[in-house]
Write a protein that holds these residues in place. Structure first.
Motif, short mmCIF file in Angstrom:
data_model
loop_
_atom_site.label_atom_id
_atom_site.label_comp_id
_atom_site.label_asym_id
_atom_site.label_seq_id
_atom_site.Cartn_x
_atom_site.Cartn_y
_atom_site.Cartn_z
N ARG A 447 31.79 40.51 38.01
CA ARG A 447 31.43 39.16 37.58
C ARG A 447 31.13 38.27 38.78
NH1 ARG A 447 36.02 36.61 34.24
NH2 ARG A 447 34.44 34.98 33.98
N VAL A 469 27.60 41.09 31.46
CA VAL A 469 27.96 39.85 32.16
C VAL A 469 26.68 39.10 32.48
CG1 VAL A 469 29.12 38.87 34.18
CG2 VAL A 469 29.93 41.03 33.21
N VAL A 475 31.23 36.78 30.40
CA VAL A 475 31.18 38.09 29.74
C VAL A 475 30.64 37.88 28.33
CG1 VAL A 475 32.52 40.07 28.97
CG2 VAL A 475 33.11 38.94 31.12
#
Length: 535
Positions: A447, A469, A475
């Motif tokens: 991320r 992501v 997410v």
């Protein structure tokens, strides 16, 4: 009163400062609680604040480095506890060796907090404000060094604690302007600032800093556009101990095929399979005996053709696989690759992993360690060979794909071919080695790459955590359960324009380090008035 706290005349401070070595260990352990899966980010700030308070009592940079090393020893031992689990999935070394490997690795990794602490004490002195500044600047330098010295081990940067929950980026939203190591410096700076405020008993100001940090952690992400390219991510859910069992290969392929089958209304789509999920060699030209035992017997063409039939018309597959390096009729090395296949079974492109896992995919110092009984964790007698580095595969109507296999995604500034910017990053992985702490930490670092590069990251894993992501680190979809099969059908989120970090790389956090350390030098020259009490 500030002097009373710094000198240990307040009971709590006295108990903490009277045993700096134990306190350094405790602070490192507490700071690691902010990482996933626990996510107790205030504890990370508290641990760093305690470290800053200890550094303010040191006699010089050598003692500061010692305290920083103890901090790092406990910090990395706890944060990397998942490594011990990896030793339970191989038979060449005692599984109990994993519990020795974790603190032994931490002995080395702790050198980098020691460097950061030594820089902080040398440049910042013992007064709280310049020390806090120097700790932030020094931490940036130390994490940058950790990312490349001896091939690098960038797992769990301090700034990871400031990444928000799945639906928002938290203070990691600053990554496009700071970079990962810059965010770690900010984390150290906030912790050091809290120590400075607590040193003068400015409780309300310290609470205000925590409150502002909390606001930043839970701000919602800006709205994002939807993409147009359909994607299917498959998580087959194979257990780690079953991956190398030849008697299960055909059943596993059948399961993978069943979970991949196109829906009734499917059109053009991208299909993503994980690392380690396919036992077949897909390239022609190897000696025949290397193909025996795979699902397709001795025929790589048949293997590719039936995979093409599985994905169906209009689909394009990107899958983890292994290619061999053949010399004199035998394999002398292997490549951990992603291979692109079309519905006809033709290979449309490939990427070879460049940043290999030490002692996992190759045995460093093999000439010394192999005679002593050491081996790499991944089964096999020869090492994997590194590829050339980040590259972008132009897949035509399926977009421009950057690829980072497993562990590669943790290296900030090293995941994208900047001359040929992709539209998304595919991160296939096998996290079945990593227990319960490793997979959420791995996803969290993916991320962070999405945010700092402004690119969506698509993670297909064997047994979790698979996720889509977006370019802001949100997410969009994930399979929440580890070791459970499943699939995600969604669209690839759109990329954002190239961020400042995407254009400059790690020059950006290093520039922040220089700026912060220069500010520290200026602050140390201030004298008189209120400033003298805290400076």
């Amino acid at each position: 009163m500030a002097a009373a706290v710094r000198e240990g005349r307040v009971p709590v401070a006295r108990a903490f400062l009277a045993h700096p070595r134990l306190s350094g260990l405790a602070c490192g352990l507490v700071a690691a609680l902010g990482f996933p899966p626990l996510g107790l980010w205030p504890f990370t700030l508290l641990g760093v604040a305690g470290l800053a308070a200890l550094l303010a009592r040191t006699s010089g940079w050598r003692q500061a480095a010692w305290i920083g090393w103890l901090f790092g020893l406990a910090h990395f031992t706890f944060a990397n506890n998942w490594i011990a689990t990896a030793f339970t999935y191989q038979a060449n070394m005692p599984a109990a060796l994993g519990w020795a490997a974790v603190p032994l690795l931490a002995v080395y990794l702790a050198v980098y907090p020691a460097i950061g602490a030594a820089i902080a004490r040398t440049v910042g002195g013992t007064r709280p404000v310049p020390l806090a500044l120097a700790l932030g600047g020094g931490w940036i330098v130390s994490e940058w060094l950790r990312s490349w010295v001896f091939t690098g081990y960038a797992w769990d940067p301090l700034g990871l604690a400031l990444l928000g929950p799945f639906d928002r980026p938290g203070l990691a939203a600053l990554l496009p302007w700071l970079g990962t190591y810059g965010l770690s410096g900010l984390t150290a700076l906030i912790g050091g600032g809290l120590a400075a405020l607590l040193a003068i008993r400015a409780w309300w100001r310290a609470l205000a800093v925590l409150a502002l940090t909390m606001v930043g952690m839970y701000l919602p992400a800006p709205p994002s556009r939807e993409g147009t390219l359909a994607v299917t991510l498959v998580q087959p859910g194979f257990r780690q101990e079953e991956l190398d069992r030849r008697d299960l290969y055909e059943r596993q392929f059948a399961d993978l095929a069943r979970m991949t089958a196109p829906r009734r209304d499917a059109g053009q789509r991208l299909v993503l399979w994980p690392e380690s999920g396919l036992p077949d060699y897909l390239r022609d030209g190897y000696p025949r005996h290397y193909y025996l035992g795979a699902t397709a017997g001795a025929d790589p063409r048949f293997a590719r053709t039936r995979i093409g039939q599985v994905i169906g018309p209009g689909s394009l597959l990107m899958t983890g696989a292994v290619d061999l390096e053949i010399a004199d009729g035998r394999a002398v090395g292997a490549y951990n690759v992603v291979t692109v296949l079309d519905p006809a079974g033709n290979i449309r492109g490939s990427y070879s992993k460049a940043h290999l896992v030490p002692y996992g995919e190759y045995l460093a110092l093999r000439w010394l360690l192999e005679p002593l009984g050491a081996s790499r964790l991944v089964a096999g007698s020869f090492d994997f060979i590194p590829g050339p580095g980040p590259r972008t595969l132009d897949l035509g109507a399926y977009g421009r794909a950057g690829i980072q296999i497993c562990y590669e995604i943790i290296f900030s500034g090293q995941v994208v071919d900047r001359a040929h910017r992709p539209e998304f990053i595919f991160n296939p992985s096998n996290d079945g080695w990593f227990g319960h702490f490793g997979p959420p930490q791995h996803l969290a670092q993916a991320r962070m790459r999405a945010i700092e590069e402004g690119l969506p990251v698509l993670r297909a894993t064997v047994n979790g955590i698979s996720a889509v992501v977006d370019a802001r680190g949100v997410v969009r979809a994930h399979l929440p359960t580890i070791h459970v099969p499943g699939r995600i059908d969604t669209v690839v989120p759109p990329a954002l324009p190239a961020t400042l970090f995407a254009r400059t790389g790690n020059v950006l956090p290093l520039a922040w380090a220089i700026l912060i350390l220069a500010a520290c030098v200026l602050v140390r020259r201030r004298r008189g008035g209120y400033a003298a009490d805290i400076i």
